[in-house]
Scaffold this active site. Structure first.
Site, PDB file in Angstrom:
ATOM      1  N   ALA A  62       0.872  -1.181   0.000  1.00  0.00           N
ATOM      2  CA  ALA A  62       0.000   0.000   0.000  1.00  0.00           C
ATOM      3  C   ALA A  62       0.908   1.229   0.000  1.00  0.00           C
ATOM      4  CB  ALA A  62      -0.875  -0.015   1.249  1.00  0.00           C
ATOM      5  N   GLY A 105       0.544  -4.896   0.968  1.00  0.00           N
ATOM      6  CA  GLY A 105      -0.719  -4.940   0.230  1.00  0.00           C
ATOM      7  C   GLY A 105      -0.566  -5.584  -1.146  1.00  0.00           C
ATOM      8  N   GLU A 108      -0.770  -9.130  -0.478  1.00  0.00           N
ATOM      9  CA  GLU A 108      -2.167  -9.440  -0.136  1.00  0.00           C
ATOM     10  C   GLU A 108      -3.050  -9.491  -1.387  1.00  0.00           C
ATOM     11  OE1 GLU A 108      -2.099  -6.271   2.868  1.00  0.00           O
ATOM     12  OE2 GLU A 108      -2.927  -7.735   4.261  1.00  0.00           O
ATOM     13  N   GLU A 128       4.780  -5.108   6.913  1.00  0.00           N
ATOM     14  CA  GLU A 128       4.066  -4.006   7.581  1.00  0.00           C
ATOM     15  C   GLU A 128       4.548  -3.770   9.007  1.00  0.00           C
ATOM     16  OE1 GLU A 128       2.641  -6.350   5.686  1.00  0.00           O
ATOM     17  OE2 GLU A 128       0.931  -5.550   4.581  1.00  0.00           O
TER      18      GLU A 128
HETATM   19  N1  CAA Z   1       4.565   3.215  -0.863  1.00  0.00           N
HETATM   20  C1  CAA Z   1       4.950   4.357  -1.461  1.00  0.00           C
HETATM   21  N2  CAA Z   1       6.055   4.477  -2.198  1.00  0.00           N
HETATM   22  C2  CAA Z   1       6.829   3.384  -2.340  1.00  0.00           C
HETATM   23  C3  CAA Z   1       6.500   2.155  -1.750  1.00  0.00           C
HETATM   24  C4  CAA Z   1       5.306   2.095  -0.990  1.00  0.00           C
HETATM   25  N3  CAA Z   1       4.863   0.955  -0.425  1.00  0.00           N
HETATM   26  N4  CAA Z   1       7.466   1.261  -2.053  1.00  0.00           N
HETATM   27  C5  CAA Z   1       8.350   1.927  -2.812  1.00  0.00           C
HETATM   28  N5  CAA Z   1       7.976   3.201  -2.988  1.00  0.00           N
HETATM   29  C6  CAA Z   1       8.665   4.257  -3.725  1.00  0.00           C
HETATM   30  C7  CAA Z   1       9.834   4.797  -2.935  1.00  0.00           C
HETATM   31  O1  CAA Z   1       9.414   5.761  -2.002  1.00  0.00           O
HETATM   32  C8  CAA Z   1      10.677   5.360  -4.052  1.00  0.00           C
HETATM   33  O2  CAA Z   1      10.113   6.612  -4.439  1.00  0.00           O
HETATM   34  P1  CAA Z   1      11.093   7.906  -4.612  1.00  0.00           P
HETATM   35  O3  CAA Z   1      12.035   7.522  -5.729  1.00  0.00           O
HETATM   36  O4  CAA Z   1      10.137   8.975  -4.989  1.00  0.00           O
HETATM   37  O5  CAA Z   1      11.773   8.081  -3.311  1.00  0.00           O
HETATM   38  C9  CAA Z   1      10.440   4.404  -5.196  1.00  0.00           C
HETATM   39  O6  CAA Z   1       9.241   3.709  -4.898  1.00  0.00           O
HETATM   40  C10 CAA Z   1      11.555   3.394  -5.330  1.00  0.00           C
HETATM   41  O7  CAA Z   1      11.724   2.761  -4.063  1.00  0.00           O
HETATM   42  P2  CAA Z   1      13.159   2.631  -3.336  1.00  0.00           P
HETATM   43  O8  CAA Z   1      14.043   3.767  -3.713  1.00  0.00           O
HETATM   44  O9  CAA Z   1      12.905   2.407  -1.891  1.00  0.00           O
HETATM   45  O10 CAA Z   1      13.685   1.309  -4.061  1.00  0.00           O
HETATM   46  P3  CAA Z   1      14.658   0.201  -3.465  1.00  0.00           P
HETATM   47  O11 CAA Z   1      14.944  -0.697  -4.615  1.00  0.00           O
HETATM   48  O12 CAA Z   1      15.785   0.810  -2.733  1.00  0.00           O
HETATM   49  O13 CAA Z   1      13.781  -0.595  -2.370  1.00  0.00           O
HETATM   50  C11 CAA Z   1      11.822  -1.724  -1.576  1.00  0.00           C
HETATM   51  C12 CAA Z   1      12.660  -1.311  -2.794  1.00  0.00           C
HETATM   52  C13 CAA Z   1      12.600  -2.714  -0.718  1.00  0.00           C
HETATM   53  C14 CAA Z   1      10.549  -2.384  -2.099  1.00  0.00           C
HETATM   54  C15 CAA Z   1      11.464  -0.473  -0.734  1.00  0.00           C
HETATM   55  O14 CAA Z   1      10.942   0.525  -1.612  1.00  0.00           O
HETATM   56  C16 CAA Z   1      10.463  -0.727   0.332  1.00  0.00           C
HETATM   57  O15 CAA Z   1      10.805  -1.245   1.371  1.00  0.00           O
HETATM   58  N6  CAA Z   1       9.190  -0.315   0.087  1.00  0.00           N
HETATM   59  C17 CAA Z   1       8.137  -0.424   1.086  1.00  0.00           C
HETATM   60  C18 CAA Z   1       7.637  -1.842   1.221  1.00  0.00           C
HETATM   61  C19 CAA Z   1       6.587  -1.929   2.302  1.00  0.00           C
HETATM   62  O16 CAA Z   1       6.841  -1.654   3.454  1.00  0.00           O
HETATM   63  N7  CAA Z   1       5.368  -2.314   1.896  1.00  0.00           N
HETATM   64  C20 CAA Z   1       4.246  -2.442   2.824  1.00  0.00           C
HETATM   65  C21 CAA Z   1       3.459  -1.165   2.799  1.00  0.00           C
HETATM   66  S1  CAA Z   1       2.225  -1.099   4.054  1.00  0.00           S
HETATM   67  C22 CAA Z   1       0.932  -2.025   3.473  1.00  0.00           C
HETATM   68  O17 CAA Z   1       0.980  -2.611   2.411  1.00  0.00           O
HETATM   69  C23 CAA Z   1      -0.286  -2.013   4.375  1.00  0.00           C
HETATM   70  C24 CAA Z   1      -1.323  -3.058   4.135  1.00  0.00           C
HETATM   71  O18 CAA Z   1      -1.326  -4.116   4.698  1.00  0.00           O
HETATM   72  C25 CAA Z   1      -2.476  -2.796   3.256  1.00  0.00           C
END
Ligand code: CAA
Length: 255
Positions: A62, A105, A108, A128
């Site tokens: 998400a 998400g 999911e 998460e």
């Molecule tokens: N939400 C918003 N933006 C996201 C994102 C997310 N879940 N995942 C990645 N992005 C964005 C980053 O912010 C980045 O944007 P900018 O270039 O504008 O800064 C872009 O995508 C590229 O990401 P990274 O620079 O972080 O890329 P990376 O290769 O270094 O890392 C990654 C990749 C490991 C997937 C890392 O982006 C990450 O950890 N993302 C979050 C994953 C996460 O925690 N997901 C769970 C979200 S909560 C949820 O899903 C709730 C639920 O149950 C419904």
């Protein structure tokens, strides 16, 4: 649609998430577009299978930027559990074709599908907990049903990412393929599913889902036997069995 790309190849629908700059993170727009697409697909009798995929990354969860300042009421509104439930409850089989990151998400969304096929390079998980929340779109419910409570807790409480080979080992996904063969493999399964009688597929899906939700095995077996007997109302059941007896390929009408 801006955040989704939809195409149809004969009876197979393919929807791709299209927010590459955010690694296909699911924001309100993606979910709203998915809802509108489901409105259409639910009434489309020419559709036999739906594949959900994306290019490069399945979905990195998400959208964290949209959630950071939310209060509980806003989080409830933002939650896309009901959208994923609509996918899980579709009459037709669904396949998640996963590559790159499938996290939170995004994972999911894949869990709401009937099948998960992943590229060898895919990375998946429910991270998460690292944001001081927990999965909120079916992750704590569907994961233990697939892999058991202990492994679900490993994924959800440790919040670590696993690779596709490990995911297949624990039963989180169905199949791992070479990266360049992902869509081919998903299409191959979809084409096989297109050969089956649609009402039997729908009923089998309902029986598996309903059985898992029953409090007792005997209740589930009773429901299964009712659903099984109901299939004998269909013309396709007669056709399927006659085709076997006459040693020919069945021609199903979805009736
Ligand atoms: N939400 C918003 N933006 C996201 C994102 C997310 N879940 N995942 C990645 N992005 C964005 C980053 O912010 C980045 O944007 P900018 O270039 O504008 O800064 C872009 O995508 C590229 O990401 P990274 O620079 O972080 O890329 P990376 O290769 O270094 O890392 C990654 C990749 C490991 C997937 C890392 O982006 C990450 O950890 N993302 C979050 C994953 C996460 O925690 N997901 C769970 C979200 S909560 C949820 O899903 C709730 C639920 O149950 C419904």
């Amino acid at each position: 649609m801006e955040s989704l790309i939809f195409e149809k190849a004969d009876r197979i629908g393919i929807v791709r998430i299209n927010r590459p700059k955010a690694l296909n993170a699911l924001n309100r727009q993606v979910i709203d577009e998915l809802e509108s697409l489901l409105d259409v697909l639910e009434g489309d009798e020419t559709l036999s299978v739906l594949i959900i995929g994306s290019d490069e990354h399945f979905a990195a969860g998400a959208d964290i930027r949209s959630m950071v300042r939310m209060n509980p009421a806003e989080a409830k509104t933002f939650s896309f559990s009901s959208t994923l439930d609509r996918i899980a409850n579709l009459d037709i089989p669904t396949i998640a074709a996963m590559e790159g990151f499938a996290l939170g998400g995004g994972m999911e969304l894949a869990l709401a599908c009937d099948f998960r096929i992943a590229s060898k390079t895919a990375k998946m998980g429910l991270p998460e907990i690292n944001l001081a929340i927990m999965p909120g779109a079916g992750g704590t419910v569907r994961t233990p049903r697939l892999v058991g409570a202990a492994r679900a807790k490993e994924l959800i409480l440790l919040g670590e990412t696993i690779d596709a080979v490990r995911a297949e080992q624990i039963g989180l996904i169905n199949k791992v393929v070479e990266p360049n063969l992902l869509m081919e493999a998903a299409m191959e399964w979809a084409q096989k599913l297109c050969q089956k009688a649609p009402i039997a597929l729908k009923t089998a899906k309902e029986s598996i889902g309903g059985g898992l939700n029953c409090a007792t095995i005997s209740e589930a077996i009773k429901l299964e036997s009712e659903r099984w007997a109901d299939l004998f109302h269909t013309a396709d059941q007669k056709e399927g069995m006659m085709a076997f007896i006459e040693k020919r390929v069945p021609i199903y009408k979805g009736k």
